[in-house]
Scaffold this active site. Structure first.
Site, PDB file in Angstrom:
ATOM      1  N   HIS A 113      39.295  39.616  41.462  1.00  0.00           N
ATOM      2  CA  HIS A 113      39.836  38.805  42.566  1.00  0.00           C
ATOM      3  C   HIS A 113      39.153  37.440  42.681  1.00  0.00           C
ATOM      4  O   HIS A 113      38.428  37.179  43.640  1.00  0.00           O
ATOM      5  CB  HIS A 113      39.781  39.567  43.890  1.00  0.00           C
ATOM      6  CG  HIS A 113      38.449  40.189  44.213  1.00  0.00           C
ATOM      7  ND1 HIS A 113      37.436  39.505  44.822  1.00  0.00           N
ATOM      8  CD2 HIS A 113      37.976  41.434  44.017  1.00  0.00           C
ATOM      9  CE1 HIS A 113      36.397  40.286  44.986  1.00  0.00           C
ATOM     10  NE2 HIS A 113      36.700  41.472  44.503  1.00  0.00           N
ATOM     11  N   ALA A 172      24.548  37.304  43.488  1.00  0.00           N
ATOM     12  CA  ALA A 172      25.480  36.761  44.484  1.00  0.00           C
ATOM     13  C   ALA A 172      24.790  35.737  45.380  1.00  0.00           C
ATOM     14  O   ALA A 172      23.630  35.886  45.746  1.00  0.00           O
ATOM     15  CB  ALA A 172      26.040  37.896  45.324  1.00  0.00           C
TER      16      ALA A 172
END
Length: 197
Positions: A113, A172
């Site tokens: 995604h 991240a």
């Protein structure tokens, strides 16, 4: 167990939808097997693992073209802007997933995604993997060079003329403004090596 069954049923229904529309994908298929075939098929080989049914590469290509707007963005990048303009108008890619046509990306791209992602590097190696909110940008026309087997977590920003080595994982939320060596895990703002592999 019940969830996997539902996902398989969903993917079979999506495959049927793609097969019903297969005539509309003849230009895509012809281009896929003539222009940058090895790159397109290497992407399919990596990305078909997202499908919950076992498909050969050809059928996975049809499935992905019909059902995954993010894959279509990658496909149109692979075939170039001229062919994209000719055959991509009726099934566009995602407008929030942008790949610069000047970027050179190796085989086997893997993504999950990639909403709100911008890829604008000088060069990216094989087996590049990333998630949403990735930004690879330039400063004063200086672009990043990224090696093979690099994995980026969500919301990673790589800015300017940096070099990221081979076999690197970037955590991240990291902001990369300096070079990252081979075979390591880096994270933070600014990103620093936290462990060698």
């Amino acid at each position: 167990m019940e969830i996997n069954k539902k996902k398989k049923i969903r993917d079979y229904l999506r495959l049927v939808g793609a097969l019903v529309c297969i005539l509309l994908y003849i230009p895509h298929i012809l281009v896929a097997y003539t222009k940058n075939r090895s790159f397109i098929m290497s992407d399919i080989a990596k990305l078909k693992n997202k499908i919950n049914i076992d498909l050969k590469d050809f059928w996975a290509l049809i499935y992905m073209l019909h059902n995954d707007r993010y894959y279509r963005t990658l496909f149109y990048y692979r075939i170039g802007p001229a062919l994209k303009a000719i055959i991509g108008w009726w099934r566009p890619g995602d407008r929030y997933f942008i790949i610069s046509p000047n970027c050179k990306i190796g085989k086997g791209v893997i993504f999950s995604h990639p909403y709100s992602t911008i890829i604008n590097a000088k060069e990216i190696g094989d087996n590049f993997s990333f998630i949403h909110l990735t930004t690879i940008g330039k400063i004063d026309n200086r672009l990043a060079v990224i090696g093979n087997n690099v994995v980026l977590g969500a919301n990673v920003n790589i800015i300017g003329d940096v070099k990221i080595g081979n076999n690197v994982i970037i955590g991240a939320g990291s902001v990369v403004v300096k070079d990252i060596p081979d075979n390591c895990i880096a994270a933070g703002n600014p990103a620093k090596v936290i462990r060698f592999l």
